[in-house]
Motif scaffolding. Structure first.
Motif, PDB file in Angstrom:
ATOM      1  N   GLN A  16       0.822  -1.208   0.000  1.00 27.73           N
ATOM      2  CA  GLN A  16       0.000   0.000   0.000  1.00 27.73           C
ATOM      3  C   GLN A  16       0.861   1.265   0.000  1.00 27.73           C
ATOM      4  O   GLN A  16       0.550   2.255  -0.651  1.00 27.73           O
ATOM      5  CB  GLN A  16      -0.947   0.008   1.198  1.00 27.73           C
ATOM      6  CG  GLN A  16      -2.018  -1.065   1.147  1.00 27.73           C
ATOM      7  CD  GLN A  16      -2.811  -1.016  -0.138  1.00 27.73           C
ATOM      8  OE1 GLN A  16      -3.366   0.025  -0.507  1.00 27.73           O
ATOM      9  NE2 GLN A  16      -2.860  -2.137  -0.843  1.00 27.73           N
ATOM     10  N   THR A  17       1.969   1.206   0.739  1.00 33.05           N
ATOM     11  CA  THR A  17       2.868   2.356   0.791  1.00 33.05           C
ATOM     12  C   THR A  17       3.532   2.579  -0.561  1.00 33.05           C
ATOM     13  O   THR A  17       3.632   3.723  -1.038  1.00 33.05           O
ATOM     14  CB  THR A  17       3.929   2.155   1.883  1.00 33.05           C
ATOM     15  OG1 THR A  17       3.269   1.973   3.143  1.00 33.05           O
ATOM     16  CG2 THR A  17       4.856   3.348   1.978  1.00 33.05           C
ATOM     17  N   ALA A  18       3.969   1.509  -1.205  1.00 30.94           N
ATOM     18  CA  ALA A  18       4.606   1.641  -2.520  1.00 30.94           C
ATOM     19  C   ALA A  18       3.628   2.210  -3.547  1.00 30.94           C
ATOM     20  O   ALA A  18       3.995   3.066  -4.367  1.00 30.94           O
ATOM     21  CB  ALA A  18       5.127   0.279  -2.982  1.00 30.94           C
ATOM     22  N   GLN A  19       2.381   1.760  -3.498  1.00 31.93           N
ATOM     23  CA  GLN A  19       1.388   2.292  -4.431  1.00 31.93           C
ATOM     24  C   GLN A  19       1.067   3.757  -4.126  1.00 31.93           C
ATOM     25  O   GLN A  19       0.834   4.559  -5.037  1.00 31.93           O
ATOM     26  CB  GLN A  19       0.120   1.443  -4.373  1.00 31.93           C
ATOM     27  CG  GLN A  19       0.287   0.037  -4.931  1.00 31.93           C
ATOM     28  CD  GLN A  19      -1.041  -0.670  -5.079  1.00 31.93           C
ATOM     29  OE1 GLN A  19      -1.919  -0.213  -5.834  1.00 31.93           O
ATOM     30  NE2 GLN A  19      -1.224  -1.761  -4.366  1.00 31.93           N
ATOM     31  N   PHE A  20       1.032   4.102  -2.862  1.00 30.91           N
ATOM     32  CA  PHE A  20       0.827   5.493  -2.450  1.00 30.91           C
ATOM     33  C   PHE A  20       1.943   6.363  -3.018  1.00 30.91           C
ATOM     34  O   PHE A  20       1.692   7.422  -3.612  1.00 30.91           O
ATOM     35  CB  PHE A  20       0.819   5.556  -0.919  1.00 30.91           C
ATOM     36  CG  PHE A  20       0.297   6.834  -0.331  1.00 30.91           C
ATOM     37  CD1 PHE A  20       0.969   8.039  -0.499  1.00 30.91           C
ATOM     38  CD2 PHE A  20      -0.866   6.823   0.437  1.00 30.91           C
ATOM     39  CE1 PHE A  20       0.497   9.201   0.072  1.00 30.91           C
ATOM     40  CE2 PHE A  20      -1.350   8.005   1.009  1.00 30.91           C
ATOM     41  CZ  PHE A  20      -0.666   9.191   0.821  1.00 30.91           C
ATOM     42  N   VAL A  21       3.179   5.917  -2.853  1.00 31.40           N
ATOM     43  CA  VAL A  21       4.334   6.661  -3.360  1.00 31.40           C
ATOM     44  C   VAL A  21       4.243   6.828  -4.870  1.00 31.40           C
ATOM     45  O   VAL A  21       4.489   7.920  -5.411  1.00 31.40           O
ATOM     46  CB  VAL A  21       5.643   5.949  -2.971  1.00 31.40           C
ATOM     47  CG1 VAL A  21       6.830   6.554  -3.717  1.00 31.40           C
ATOM     48  CG2 VAL A  21       5.873   6.036  -1.464  1.00 31.40           C
ATOM     49  N   ALA A  22       3.880   5.767  -5.578  1.00 35.70           N
ATOM     50  CA  ALA A  22       3.807   5.825  -7.037  1.00 35.70           C
ATOM     51  C   ALA A  22       2.812   6.879  -7.508  1.00 35.70           C
ATOM     52  O   ALA A  22       3.031   7.544  -8.534  1.00 35.70           O
ATOM     53  CB  ALA A  22       3.429   4.450  -7.592  1.00 35.70           C
ATOM     54  N   LEU A  23       1.733   7.065  -6.772  1.00 36.61           N
ATOM     55  CA  LEU A  23       0.734   8.070  -7.126  1.00 36.61           C
ATOM     56  C   LEU A  23       1.155   9.486  -6.747  1.00 36.61           C
ATOM     57  O   LEU A  23       0.847  10.454  -7.452  1.00 36.61           O
ATOM     58  CB  LEU A  23      -0.591   7.751  -6.438  1.00 36.61           C
ATOM     59  CG  LEU A  23      -1.367   6.526  -6.916  1.00 36.61           C
ATOM     60  CD1 LEU A  23      -2.537   6.258  -5.984  1.00 36.61           C
ATOM     61  CD2 LEU A  23      -1.851   6.711  -8.347  1.00 36.61           C
ATOM     62  N   ALA A  24       1.845   9.618  -5.607  1.00 36.81           N
ATOM     63  CA  ALA A  24       2.064  10.946  -5.031  1.00 36.81           C
ATOM     64  C   ALA A  24       3.395  11.591  -5.392  1.00 36.81           C
ATOM     65  O   ALA A  24       3.502  12.822  -5.392  1.00 36.81           O
ATOM     66  CB  ALA A  24       1.954  10.867  -3.509  1.00 36.81           C
ATOM     67  N   ARG A  25       4.419  10.812  -5.698  1.00 32.63           N
ATOM     68  CA  ARG A  25       5.762  11.404  -5.762  1.00 32.63           C
ATOM     69  C   ARG A  25       5.924  12.418  -6.882  1.00 32.63           C
ATOM     70  O   ARG A  25       6.705  13.364  -6.748  1.00 32.63           O
ATOM     71  CB  ARG A  25       6.814  10.310  -5.878  1.00 32.63           C
ATOM     72  CG  ARG A  25       6.764   9.461  -7.130  1.00 32.63           C
ATOM     73  CD  ARG A  25       7.805   8.372  -7.059  1.00 32.63           C
ATOM     74  NE  ARG A  25       7.548   7.325  -8.037  1.00 32.63           N
ATOM     75  CZ  ARG A  25       8.082   6.111  -7.945  1.00 32.63           C
ATOM     76  NH1 ARG A  25       8.903   5.821  -6.947  1.00 32.63           N
ATOM     77  NH2 ARG A  25       7.802   5.204  -8.856  1.00 32.63           N
ATOM     78  N   ASP A  26       5.210  12.255  -7.999  1.00 36.07           N
ATOM     79  CA  ASP A  26       5.329  13.199  -9.113  1.00 36.07           C
ATOM     80  C   ASP A  26       4.115  14.110  -9.227  1.00 36.07           C
ATOM     81  O   ASP A  26       3.993  14.869 -10.196  1.00 36.07           O
ATOM     82  CB  ASP A  26       5.539  12.438 -10.432  1.00 36.07           C
ATOM     83  CG  ASP A  26       6.853  11.667 -10.457  1.00 36.07           C
ATOM     84  OD1 ASP A  26       7.851  12.192  -9.910  1.00 36.07           O
ATOM     85  OD2 ASP A  26       6.871  10.557 -11.002  1.00 36.07           O
ATOM     86  N   ALA A  27       3.220  14.056  -8.255  1.00 43.54           N
ATOM     87  CA  ALA A  27       2.004  14.863  -8.290  1.00 43.54           C
ATOM     88  C   ALA A  27       2.276  16.260  -7.734  1.00 43.54           C
ATOM     89  O   ALA A  27       3.261  16.492  -7.021  1.00 43.54           O
ATOM     90  CB  ALA A  27       0.902  14.190  -7.480  1.00 43.54           C
ATOM     91  N   ASP A  28       1.396  17.180  -8.042  1.00 42.43           N
ATOM     92  CA  ASP A  28       1.443  18.527  -7.474  1.00 42.43           C
ATOM     93  C   ASP A  28       0.944  18.448  -6.028  1.00 42.43           C
ATOM     94  O   ASP A  28      -0.240  18.227  -5.778  1.00 42.43           O
ATOM     95  CB  ASP A  28       0.557  19.450  -8.300  1.00 42.43           C
ATOM     96  CG  ASP A  28       0.461  20.858  -7.717  1.00 42.43           C
ATOM     97  OD1 ASP A  28       1.167  21.152  -6.723  1.00 42.43           O
ATOM     98  OD2 ASP A  28      -0.328  21.659  -8.256  1.00 42.43           O
ATOM     99  N   LEU A  29       1.845  18.621  -5.079  1.00 43.26           N
ATOM    100  CA  LEU A  29       1.483  18.448  -3.674  1.00 43.26           C
ATOM    101  C   LEU A  29       0.623  19.589  -3.142  1.00 43.26           C
ATOM    102  O   LEU A  29       0.117  19.511  -2.018  1.00 43.26           O
ATOM    103  CB  LEU A  29       2.746  18.289  -2.821  1.00 43.26           C
ATOM    104  CG  LEU A  29       3.609  17.065  -3.124  1.00 43.26           C
ATOM    105  CD1 LEU A  29       4.786  17.001  -2.148  1.00 43.26           C
ATOM    106  CD2 LEU A  29       2.801  15.775  -3.066  1.00 43.26           C
ATOM    107  N   ASP A  30       0.431  20.634  -3.929  1.00 42.99           N
ATOM    108  CA  ASP A  30      -0.441  21.732  -3.519  1.00 42.99           C
ATOM    109  C   ASP A  30      -1.901  21.478  -3.879  1.00 42.99           C
ATOM    110  O   ASP A  30      -2.770  22.283  -3.529  1.00 42.99           O
ATOM    111  CB  ASP A  30       0.017  23.039  -4.158  1.00 42.99           C
ATOM    112  CG  ASP A  30       1.363  23.509  -3.616  1.00 42.99           C
ATOM    113  OD1 ASP A  30       1.625  23.275  -2.419  1.00 42.99           O
ATOM    114  OD2 ASP A  30       2.150  24.094  -4.382  1.00 42.99           O
ATOM    115  N   GLN A  31      -2.186  20.380  -4.574  1.00 44.32           N
ATOM    116  CA  GLN A  31      -3.567  20.070  -4.938  1.00 44.32           C
ATOM    117  C   GLN A  31      -4.406  19.793  -3.702  1.00 44.32           C
ATOM    118  O   GLN A  31      -3.961  19.126  -2.772  1.00 44.32           O
ATOM    119  CB  GLN A  31      -3.622  18.820  -5.819  1.00 44.32           C
ATOM    120  CG  GLN A  31      -3.003  18.935  -7.181  1.00 44.32           C
ATOM    121  CD  GLN A  31      -3.107  17.611  -7.920  1.00 44.32           C
ATOM    122  OE1 GLN A  31      -4.144  17.292  -8.503  1.00 44.32           O
ATOM    123  NE2 GLN A  31      -2.038  16.836  -7.874  1.00 44.32           N
TER     124      GLN A  31
END
Length: 253
Positions: A16-31
């Motif tokens: 679950q953590t790896a999948q979370f990272v895959a979604l979030a690491r390149d996303a705009d964290l200000d969303q």
């Protein structure tokens, strides 16, 4: 239904953590996170990593009372370092202590290290759904993990500790015997919830209820947590649908 094995929880937390990272690491964290509108994605990432470390610290220090609980740690490093590091720290702590080591938690029951590993699997899985909603990505969750998450959540919100911390929940969720039934279509999982005059109780099993919901375990989990609407096409509903609407609106912890 029984709880999953410790090896399965460790595997699931890493996954679950790896999948979370895959979604979030390149996303705009200000969303903004639509399912947690008071948070942006950066705050959600911080929260999950803090939760992992908070749990790991409890187990590492063998916390046995509320006054021993430590503070949350501030986020450091990259998204991957923050999330993977916290998850691995928790797995290592429970492995070292043993799952049955005495460790405090807020429910008032099951004061063992294993509680924290199970709790963080499901905390991470549900918040991964929040990330998926934020970045418009598909969401899937293994049926055994999703079913266990429903059971764990029902145990948590009906625990003595939850009632003590949130007496407003007791006032909102008690009733006159109304019943709600969840039926998973992809794994042997059924849950019967009863809103009694003094407390909400639940059990596994099949019985005619005032309202029933059928769907995959993952979709039922998302509905229970308000991540998809009660009337979503993935959920079949029978009976007094307003009971589920009330549950989703008020059963937040």
């Amino acid at each position: 239904m029984t709880e999953l094995s410790m090896n399965r929880y460790a595997e699931a937390l890493r996954d679950q953590t790896a999948q979370f990272v895959a979604l979030a690491r390149d996303a705009d964290l200000d969303q903004r996170v639509p399912s947690c509108p008071e948070w942006d994605l950066r705050r959600l990432v911080e929260h999950v990593g803090q939760a992992h470390r908070f749990a790991a610290s409890h187990v590492e220090r063998r916390v046995t009372a509320l006054h021993e609980v430590g503070p949350f740690e501030p986020m450091t490093g990259t998204v991957a370092d923050w999330l993977v590091g916290g998850a691995e720290r928790l797995v290592a702590a429970v492995t070292e202590s043993g799952p049955d080591a005495e460790v405090w938690n807020f429910t008032g029951v099951d004061q063992r290290a294993r509680f924290w590993l199970r709790r963080m699997v499901h905390e991470t899985a549900v918040h991964r759904a929040d990330v998926a909603l934020t970045v418009a990505a598909p969401y899937r969750l293994d049926a055994d993990v999703a079913a266990d998450a429903i059971s764990e959540w029902l145990s948590l919100v009906t625990s003595p500790g939850a009632a003590a911390r949130r007496p407003d929940l007791v006032g909102e969720m008690t009733g006159t015997g109304q019943t709600l039934h969840l039926h998973a279509t992809d794994t042997p999982g059924e849950w019967l919830i009863e809103r009694g005059p003094e407390a909400v109780t639940w059990t596994h099993g099949h019985r005619k209820a005032d309202v029933a919901a059928r769907g995959t375990a993952a979709d039922l989990l998302l509905m229970v947590f308000g991540r998809i609407p009660v009337h979503d096409d993935r959920i079949e509903l029978f009976g007094e649908v307003g009971l589920f609407e009330h549950w989703v609106e008020h059963m937040t912890f």
